[in-house]
Design a protein around this motif. Structure first.
Motif, PDB file in Angstrom:
ATOM      1  N   ASN A   1       0.815  -1.219   0.000  1.00  0.00           N
ATOM      2  CA  ASN A   1       0.000   0.000   0.000  1.00  0.00           C
ATOM      3  C   ASN A   1       0.847   1.268   0.000  1.00  0.00           C
ATOM      4  O   ASN A   1       0.349   2.347  -0.336  1.00  0.00           O
ATOM      5  CB  ASN A   1      -0.912   0.029   1.238  1.00  0.00           C
ATOM      6  CG  ASN A   1      -1.975  -1.040   1.198  1.00  0.00           C
ATOM      7  OD1 ASN A   1      -2.537  -1.321   0.152  1.00  0.00           O
ATOM      8  ND2 ASN A   1      -2.251  -1.647   2.333  1.00  0.00           N
TER       9      ASN A   1
ATOM     10  N   ARG B   1      -0.242  -2.625  -4.287  1.00  0.00           N
ATOM     11  CA  ARG B   1      -1.309  -3.572  -3.931  1.00  0.00           C
ATOM     12  C   ARG B   1      -2.255  -3.756  -5.108  1.00  0.00           C
ATOM     13  O   ARG B   1      -2.654  -4.886  -5.424  1.00  0.00           O
ATOM     14  CB  ARG B   1      -2.076  -3.064  -2.709  1.00  0.00           C
ATOM     15  CG  ARG B   1      -3.193  -4.003  -2.258  1.00  0.00           C
ATOM     16  CD  ARG B   1      -3.835  -3.502  -0.991  1.00  0.00           C
ATOM     17  NE  ARG B   1      -4.917  -4.388  -0.555  1.00  0.00           N
ATOM     18  CZ  ARG B   1      -5.591  -4.255   0.571  1.00  0.00           C
ATOM     19  NH1 ARG B   1      -5.293  -3.278   1.396  1.00  0.00           N
ATOM     20  NH2 ARG B   1      -6.552  -5.087   0.879  1.00  0.00           N
ATOM     21  N   LYS B   2      -2.613  -2.655  -5.761  1.00  0.00           N
ATOM     22  CA  LYS B   2      -3.490  -2.758  -6.936  1.00  0.00           C
ATOM     23  C   LYS B   2      -2.779  -3.503  -8.059  1.00  0.00           C
ATOM     24  O   LYS B   2      -3.381  -4.358  -8.727  1.00  0.00           O
ATOM     25  CB  LYS B   2      -3.910  -1.369  -7.398  1.00  0.00           C
ATOM     26  CG  LYS B   2      -4.799  -1.400  -8.639  1.00  0.00           C
ATOM     27  CD  LYS B   2      -5.259  -0.015  -9.045  1.00  0.00           C
ATOM     28  CE  LYS B   2      -6.119  -0.075 -10.296  1.00  0.00           C
ATOM     29  NZ  LYS B   2      -6.588   1.281 -10.718  1.00  0.00           N
TER      30      LYS B   2
ATOM     31  N   SER C   1      -2.704  -7.187  -7.286  1.00  0.00           N
ATOM     32  CA  SER C   1      -4.041  -7.761  -7.408  1.00  0.00           C
ATOM     33  C   SER C   1      -4.403  -8.007  -8.865  1.00  0.00           C
ATOM     34  O   SER C   1      -4.948  -9.065  -9.221  1.00  0.00           O
ATOM     35  CB  SER C   1      -5.064  -6.830  -6.759  1.00  0.00           C
ATOM     36  OG  SER C   1      -6.376  -7.342  -6.898  1.00  0.00           O
TER      37      SER C   1
ATOM     38  N   PHE D   1      -2.385 -10.998 -10.256  1.00  0.00           N
ATOM     39  CA  PHE D   1      -2.924 -12.278  -9.815  1.00  0.00           C
ATOM     40  C   PHE D   1      -4.244 -12.590 -10.518  1.00  0.00           C
ATOM     41  O   PHE D   1      -4.491 -13.723 -10.932  1.00  0.00           O
ATOM     42  CB  PHE D   1      -3.137 -12.274  -8.303  1.00  0.00           C
ATOM     43  CG  PHE D   1      -1.864 -12.131  -7.509  1.00  0.00           C
ATOM     44  CD1 PHE D   1      -0.653 -12.576  -8.031  1.00  0.00           C
ATOM     45  CD2 PHE D   1      -1.870 -11.554  -6.257  1.00  0.00           C
ATOM     46  CE1 PHE D   1       0.526 -12.452  -7.304  1.00  0.00           C
ATOM     47  CE2 PHE D   1      -0.708 -11.422  -5.527  1.00  0.00           C
ATOM     48  CZ  PHE D   1       0.500 -11.872  -6.047  1.00  0.00           C
ATOM     49  N   ALA D   2      -5.103 -11.575 -10.652  1.00  0.00           N
ATOM     50  CA  ALA D   2      -6.425 -11.785 -11.239  1.00  0.00           C
ATOM     51  C   ALA D   2      -6.336 -12.201 -12.705  1.00  0.00           C
ATOM     52  O   ALA D   2      -7.166 -12.980 -13.189  1.00  0.00           O
ATOM     53  CB  ALA D   2      -7.272 -10.516 -11.104  1.00  0.00           C
TER      54      ALA D   2
END
Length: 386
Positions: A250, A330-331, A334, A337-338
């Protein structure tokens, strides 16, 4: 702006003296947010309340902007400190305008000035003045009431604000929105703020500095990144959790680790040339296709480029995801991974491709702080000694 000098509070109880805050020494520079963090009963709220004398210190001193507040009368002290609490504390029999302007009125502001200030504050917290100023607190949602509480604390433009778990009673979605709005406001307001929280993620997000308390003692006072990368002892390490490295995601913006070494093709390039660039730049599976404005337009997969003849414009797939330079890691993680990606293209405010971010770069950046600690004498599992 705020300096605590050996600040101590001892409560007398039937079972004897209880030390709630034990010789707290700390400074909060002007314009920064300091989050007081720790388990229940650790002394963080007591420390906060001693600053505006809701709790009277047993000993020690509080300095505001270099001035010793010991000799100030309580009313003068509190009128110069904004105060926001979890329970909000709006006066139910007063309109929103009356709630916001109560301190400016006490300070002798004229009617035109404090009414204008109320409207200014409503605009700042993203609530329409004409729609809300004449309402009563009971007519607002909990999140809206909390915003009014912040506006009231800011109305007289105090140099210092104290916030005692101000967003704790709000649902997670609205809490995140209000946190973001408050941080945007803080960029313009530049207030000096002490902020009590029991939420580690909130502390990392909101704080320029974080003070970790345990049993009335200040255990560690650091920037969020230093706290997560170098917890002082086993208690802090345990309190932060085993995922503290992930929490650091973050704190880091994409722009800090983006690299401009990104291979691209244009729609008129052949698949043969696309395959060559994939090999040249070391990508495992694909290369980015950009349009005439250098914006992401598609992805050319290695499997297609290797087995098919033709042009990129006829054989591309949609770009799985992109990240902005001001997004945090963090974004980025994410999205990777997505979409099962090991890299993502980065764009600026105009949407122009300016580089890439990779999982390897993220891992290397986060691990650098831990590697730097390998020479430290501190043993992470050492027991806390008090």
């Amino acid at each position: 702006m705020i300096r605590l000098e050996s600040l101590t509070k001892v409560f007398d109880t039937q079972k004897g003296a209880v030390v709630a805050a034990d010789h707290i020494d700390m400074e909060v520079p002007e314009g920064e947010i300091c989050v007081l963090l720790g388990p229940s009963g650790c002394g963080k709220t007591t420390t906060l309340k001693m600053i505006n004398r809701i709790v009277k210190p047993t000993s020690g001193k509080v300095f505001i902007n270099g001035d010793d507040t010991t000799g100030l009368d309580t009313q003068t002290l509190r009128r110069n400190i904004g105060y926001v609490i979890q329970q909000i504390g709006l006066f139910p029999n007063m309109t929103i305008e009356e709630n916001i302007t109560i301190v400016p009125k006490l300070l002798g502001w004229d009617k035109t000035k404090y009414k204008a200030r109320a409207r200014e504050m409503m605009a700042m917290i993203a609530l329409e003045p004409d729609a809300f100023l004449k309402r009563f607190p009971s007519e607002l949602s909990g999140g809206q009431q909390q915003r009014i509480g912040v506006a009231r604390a800011l109305a007289a433009d105090p140099p210092v604000m104290l916030m005692d778990e101000p967003f704790g009673a709000i649902d997670p979605i609205n809490r995140a929105v209000i946190q973001d709005e408050f941080l945007k406001m803080q960029q313009d307001l530049n207030k000096t703020i002490m902020f009590v929280s029991h939420d580690i993620d909130e502390a990392i997000k909101m704080g320029d500095r974080v003070a970790v308390f345990r049993e009335g003692k200040l255990v560690q006072y650091s920037t969020p990144d230093d706290l997560l990368a170098a917890p002082k002892n086993a208690f802090v390490e345990s309190f932060l959790g085993e995922d503290r490295a992930l929490k650091r995601l973050n704190l880091v913006k994409v722009r800090e680790i983006v690299t401009d070494e990104i291979g691209t093709v244009i729609p008129s390039d052949t698949l043969e040339s696309a395959l060559a660039k994939i090999d040249d730049y070391g990508y495992q599976n694909a290369i980015l296709m950009v349009n005439e404005r250098k914006q992401p337009a598609g992805i050319i997969n290695r499997s297609i480029a290797r087995t098919t003849k033709g042009y990129c414009r006829d054989h591309f797939q949609a770009v799985p995801a992109v990240v902005d330079l001001d997004d945090d890691l963090r974004k980025a993680a994410s999205l990777m991974f997505a979409h099962d990606q090991t890299w993502l293209p980065c764009v600026d405010k105009e949407g122009t491709v300016c580089g890439q971010i990779t999982q390897r770069a993220m891992t290397s950046h986060l691990g650098a702080r831990y590697r730097a600690r390998q020479g430290d004498d501190r043993k992470p599992s050492a027991a806390i000694k008090e």
